[in-house]
Design a protein around this motif. Structure first.
Motif, PDB file in Angstrom:
ATOM      1  N   GLU A 124       0.756  -1.388   0.047  1.00 30.71           N
ATOM      2  CA  GLU A 124      -0.041   0.023   0.016  1.00 30.71           C
ATOM      3  C   GLU A 124       0.922   1.148   0.031  1.00 30.71           C
ATOM      4  O   GLU A 124       1.867   1.134   1.108  1.00 30.71           O
ATOM      5  CB  GLU A 124      -0.890  -0.148   1.270  1.00 30.71           C
ATOM      6  CG  GLU A 124      -1.933  -1.042   1.106  1.00 30.71           C
ATOM      7  CD  GLU A 124      -2.720  -1.130   2.389  1.00 30.71           C
ATOM      8  OE1 GLU A 124      -2.863  -0.049   3.252  1.00 30.71           O
ATOM      9  OE2 GLU A 124      -3.562  -2.166   2.622  1.00 30.71           O
TER      10      GLU A 124
ATOM     11  N   SER B 179       1.282   5.448  -0.816  1.00 32.54           N
ATOM     12  CA  SER B 179       1.002   6.905  -0.921  1.00 32.54           C
ATOM     13  C   SER B 179       1.952   7.748  -1.123  1.00 32.54           C
ATOM     14  O   SER B 179       2.999   7.881  -0.525  1.00 32.54           O
ATOM     15  CB  SER B 179       0.114   7.217   0.420  1.00 32.54           C
ATOM     16  OG  SER B 179      -0.324   8.488   0.118  1.00 32.54           O
TER      17      SER B 179
ATOM     18  N   HIS C 165      -2.303   3.881  -3.558  1.00 28.79           N
ATOM     19  CA  HIS C 165      -2.958   2.649  -3.601  1.00 28.79           C
ATOM     20  C   HIS C 165      -3.194   1.687  -2.150  1.00 28.79           C
ATOM     21  O   HIS C 165      -2.455   1.625  -1.561  1.00 28.79           O
ATOM     22  CB  HIS C 165      -2.153   1.508  -4.618  1.00 28.79           C
ATOM     23  CG  HIS C 165      -2.994   0.331  -4.754  1.00 28.79           C
ATOM     24  ND1 HIS C 165      -3.985   0.048  -5.532  1.00 28.79           N
ATOM     25  CD2 HIS C 165      -2.625  -1.006  -4.259  1.00 28.79           C
ATOM     26  CE1 HIS C 165      -4.244  -1.110  -5.698  1.00 28.79           C
ATOM     27  NE2 HIS C 165      -3.512  -1.687  -4.753  1.00 28.79           N
ATOM     28  N   PRO C 166      -4.476   1.719  -1.823  1.00 31.24           N
ATOM     29  CA  PRO C 166      -5.613   1.724  -2.669  1.00 31.24           C
ATOM     30  C   PRO C 166      -6.192   3.337  -2.733  1.00 31.24           C
ATOM     31  O   PRO C 166      -6.807   3.549  -3.675  1.00 31.24           O
ATOM     32  CB  PRO C 166      -6.766   0.908  -1.847  1.00 31.24           C
ATOM     33  CG  PRO C 166      -6.081   0.983  -0.337  1.00 31.24           C
ATOM     34  CD  PRO C 166      -4.650   0.867  -0.817  1.00 31.24           C
ATOM     35  N   SER C 167      -5.913   4.117  -1.965  1.00 31.44           N
ATOM     36  CA  SER C 167      -6.218   5.575  -1.969  1.00 31.44           C
ATOM     37  C   SER C 167      -5.347   6.376  -0.996  1.00 31.44           C
ATOM     38  O   SER C 167      -4.535   5.756  -0.170  1.00 31.44           O
ATOM     39  CB  SER C 167      -7.764   5.993  -1.785  1.00 31.44           C
ATOM     40  OG  SER C 167      -7.925   5.836  -0.273  1.00 31.44           O
TER      41      SER C 167
ATOM     42  N   GLU D 290      -5.930   8.631   0.931  1.00 29.48           N
ATOM     43  CA  GLU D 290      -6.666   8.849   2.072  1.00 29.48           C
ATOM     44  C   GLU D 290      -6.526   7.871   2.950  1.00 29.48           C
ATOM     45  O   GLU D 290      -6.167   7.642   4.242  1.00 29.48           O
ATOM     46  CB  GLU D 290      -8.189   9.242   1.967  1.00 29.48           C
ATOM     47  CG  GLU D 290      -8.336  10.826   1.421  1.00 29.48           C
ATOM     48  CD  GLU D 290      -8.144  10.583  -0.130  1.00 29.48           C
ATOM     49  OE1 GLU D 290      -8.241   9.481  -0.757  1.00 29.48           O
ATOM     50  OE2 GLU D 290      -8.232  11.657  -0.981  1.00 29.48           O
ATOM     51  N   LYS D 291      -6.552   6.605   2.564  1.00 38.12           N
ATOM     52  CA  LYS D 291      -6.740   5.271   3.189  1.00 38.12           C
ATOM     53  C   LYS D 291      -5.280   4.978   3.530  1.00 38.12           C
ATOM     54  O   LYS D 291      -5.132   4.583   5.110  1.00 38.12           O
ATOM     55  CB  LYS D 291      -7.246   4.095   2.264  1.00 38.12           C
ATOM     56  CG  LYS D 291      -8.556   4.162   2.390  1.00 38.12           C
ATOM     57  CD  LYS D 291      -9.021   2.651   1.565  1.00 38.12           C
ATOM     58  CE  LYS D 291     -10.692   2.695   1.379  1.00 38.12           C
ATOM     59  NZ  LYS D 291     -10.985   1.520   0.724  1.00 38.12           N
TER      60      LYS D 291
END
Length: 130
Positions: free
Chosen positions: A47, A49, A64-66, A68-69
């Protein structure tokens, strides 16, 4: 034998003075960085960012996935309970505890009290560290 080129040379890391060259280099480097992050996500399931501020004061991001997450997870420090790694760790712990319980049961049936003490000590210790 005469060399045709100087080959790969070490360049000093300094800010590019020409504004146009700076923006072109930034765009190429940004796209390369985002591509590598995407490959890391695809190949390793990581994951990722990335937030980049351009010299022109624009913001670019990849997540990925976002974004924010990933940022929320980083700030909270929590491992999501739905991840595959979490389930594998839990399954391993449960299997180990079950195995120790079976060994303890076998020892209790044999009524070997010294072994009972050793196994119960090991069981309590392993449950604390697992």
């Amino acid at each position: 034998m005469v060399r045709k080129s100087k080959g790969r040379q070490k360049l000093e890391m300094v800010k590019i003075p020409n504004e146009s060259n700076l923006m072109v280099t930034f765009s190429k480097r940004r796209s390369g960085l985002f591509k590598k992050a995407s490959e890391l996500c695809t190949l390793c399931g990581a994951e990722v960012s990335i937030i980049v501020f351009s010299p022109g004061k624009k913001v670019f991001s990849f997540g990925h996935p976002s974004v924010e997450k990933v940022t929320e997870r980083y700030l909270s420090g929590n491992i999501p309970q739905t991840s595959g790694a979490f389930h594998l760790i839990e399954a391993h712990r449960n299997a180990r505890v079950h195995e120790l319980n079976m060994q303890l049961t076998q020892v209790l049936i044999g009524k070997n009290f010294q072994s009972i003490f050793i196994f119960s000590f090991c069981k309590n210790y392993l449950q604390k560290i697992l």
